[in-house]
Enzyme design. Structure first.
Site, PDB file in Angstrom:
ATOM      1  N   ASN A  18       0.864  -1.188   0.000  1.00 16.38           N
ATOM      2  CA  ASN A  18       0.000   0.000   0.000  1.00 16.38           C
ATOM      3  C   ASN A  18       0.898   1.235   0.000  1.00 16.38           C
ATOM      4  OD1 ASN A  18      -1.813   2.048   0.478  1.00 16.38           O
ATOM      5  ND2 ASN A  18      -2.317   1.398   2.578  1.00 16.38           N
ATOM      6  N   TRP A  19       0.927   1.907  -1.139  1.00 14.66           N
ATOM      7  CA  TRP A  19       1.831   3.070  -1.269  1.00 14.66           C
ATOM      8  C   TRP A  19       1.292   4.303  -0.547  1.00 14.66           C
ATOM      9  CZ3 TRP A  19       3.274   2.914  -7.246  1.00 14.66           C
ATOM     10  CH2 TRP A  19       3.968   1.724  -7.500  1.00 14.66           C
ATOM     11  N   LYS A  20       0.051   4.243  -0.101  1.00 16.42           N
ATOM     12  CA  LYS A  20      -0.589   5.384   0.581  1.00 16.42           C
ATOM     13  C   LYS A  20      -0.465   6.634  -0.293  1.00 16.42           C
ATOM     14  CE  LYS A  20      -0.048   3.005   4.920  1.00 16.42           C
ATOM     15  NZ  LYS A  20       0.076   3.046   6.368  1.00 16.42           N
ATOM     16  N   HIS A 110      -9.354   0.853   5.369  1.00  9.89           N
ATOM     17  CA  HIS A 110      -8.022   0.997   5.973  1.00  9.89           C
ATOM     18  C   HIS A 110      -8.156   1.889   7.205  1.00  9.89           C
ATOM     19  CE1 HIS A 110      -3.883   2.220   6.628  1.00  9.89           C
ATOM     20  NE2 HIS A 110      -3.543   1.138   5.948  1.00  9.89           N
ATOM     21  N   GLU A 112      -6.549   4.263   8.216  1.00 11.26           N
ATOM     22  CA  GLU A 112      -6.406   5.703   7.964  1.00 11.26           C
ATOM     23  C   GLU A 112      -7.690   6.278   7.370  1.00 11.26           C
ATOM     24  OE1 GLU A 112      -2.701   5.268   5.866  1.00 11.26           O
ATOM     25  OE2 GLU A 112      -1.800   4.630   7.757  1.00 11.26           O
ATOM     26  N   GLU A 182      -4.735  -5.192  10.845  1.00 12.06           N
ATOM     27  CA  GLU A 182      -3.724  -4.158  11.023  1.00 12.06           C
ATOM     28  C   GLU A 182      -3.923  -3.464  12.365  1.00 12.06           C
ATOM     29  OE1 GLU A 182      -2.012  -2.814   7.059  1.00 12.06           O
ATOM     30  OE2 GLU A 182      -3.732  -1.548   7.469  1.00 12.06           O
ATOM     31  N   GLY A 188       3.163   2.190  10.737  1.00 11.93           N
ATOM     32  CA  GLY A 188       4.079   3.298  10.519  1.00 11.93           C
ATOM     33  C   GLY A 188       4.854   3.714  11.747  1.00 11.93           C
ATOM     34  N   SER A 228       4.126  -2.201  10.018  1.00 10.34           N
ATOM     35  CA  SER A 228       5.588  -2.206  10.070  1.00 10.34           C
ATOM     36  C   SER A 228       6.193  -3.533   9.605  1.00 10.34           C
ATOM     37  CB  SER A 228       6.088  -1.835  11.476  1.00 10.34           C
ATOM     38  OG  SER A 228       5.644  -0.540  11.838  1.00 10.34           O
TER      39      SER A 228
END
Ligand SMILES: O=C[C@H](O)COP(=O)(O)O
Length: 271
Positions: A18-20, A110, A112, A182, A188, A228
């Site tokens: 996932n490149w975000k 997700h 986020e 997650e 992160g 991570s």
């Protein structure tokens, strides 16, 4: 539906990056080319571990052209989709557009999105339905924050998210679904849930699915760990028998590191 086993694992592992909100469309091409070359050099067998990337929306057309033009085996998906198909929804992206861009997968819920954009389980449920209307495989993200973990309520919390997000889904859809566990406190931050934590939750999710549906359905659902993840810990995380892959954030922006995660069988930790 085809069997998901690769001979060693019960289900073919999925290594997802996932490149975000990183990489514009020109950087995306460079990163994906390097990833594909690195995997080719290592003679990566995609039937043993599927490799997927999740670039920003604005990169998808470039990614599609590269994958089609160079016949790459890496598949790709989007980081989100609308629960609606078309209309006056400024800024939203329809699953129809993603399907047209050749996406295989789409992330749903997700953490986020859940925290920054306030997405609820009900909305995730509607987004999963939207993904299915357009032939996309949802990667449903679930997981607890630090306070919930410290209170020891992480399993109950995560399973409640799961139930709310998949309510009403038919067994066939659940079998093809990917669930990514997650823990928010490990995203992160450099903090990694231990392999035992990842396995504990993956087993709890599978048992919940077996209870809601049946053992055969639950045995087909792929369950990933995210938080991570990197080459140095992928081998031990993927040792868990219910852990079928990883959803990688930061480390997926480095082609060699991400390729090394995809090659986790080289450094599987055995007793
Ligand atoms: O989607 C990926 C997860 O949020 C994990 O991100 P991370 O590997 O940077 O911790």
């Amino acid at each position: 539906m085809t069997s998901q086993t690769n001979g060693q694992f019960d289900r073919t592992p999925l290594i997802a990056g996932n490149w975000k909100m990183n990489m514009d469309h020109t950087q995306a091409i460079t990163l994906l080319q390097k990833l594909a070359w690195t995997l080719d050099d290592a003679k990566h067998d995609y039937s043993r571990a599927e490799v997927a990337v999740f670039p920003p929306f604005t990169d998808l057309r470039s990614v599609q052209s590269l994958v089609d033009g160079d016949d790459l085996r890496v598949v790709y998906g989007a980081q989100d989709l609308s629960d609606q198909d078309s209309g006056a929804y400024t800024g939203d992206i329809s699953g129809q557009f993603l399907a047209k861009l050749g996406c295989t997968y789409v992330l749903v819920g997700h953490s986020e999105r859940r925290t920054i954009h306030g997405e609820s389980d009900e909305l995730c449920n509607a987004k999963i339905a939207a993904a299915h209307r357009h032939g996309l495989v949802p990667v449903l993200c679930v997981g607890e924050g630090l306070e919930v973990r410290q209170a020891g309520e992480h399993v109950a919390f995560t399973l409640e998210q799961l139930r709310g997000s998949i309510a009403g889904l038919e067994a066939d859809r659940v079998a093809e679904l990917v669930v990514a566990y997650e823990p928010v406190w490990a995203i992160g931050t450099g903090e990694v849930a231990g392999p035992e934590d990842a396995q504990e939750m993956a087993a709890a999710i599978r048992a919940e699915l077996a209870g809601l549906y049946d053992a055969e359905t639950a045995a087909r659902t792929r369950i990933l760990y995210g938080g991570s993840a990197k080459a140095a810990n992928a081998g031990s995380i993927l040792k868990g028998k219910d852990v079928d892959g990883v959803l990688v954030g930061g480390a997926s922006l480095d082609a060699e590191e991400f390729a090394s995660i995809a090659r986790f069988e080289q450094h599987l930790v055995t007793d």
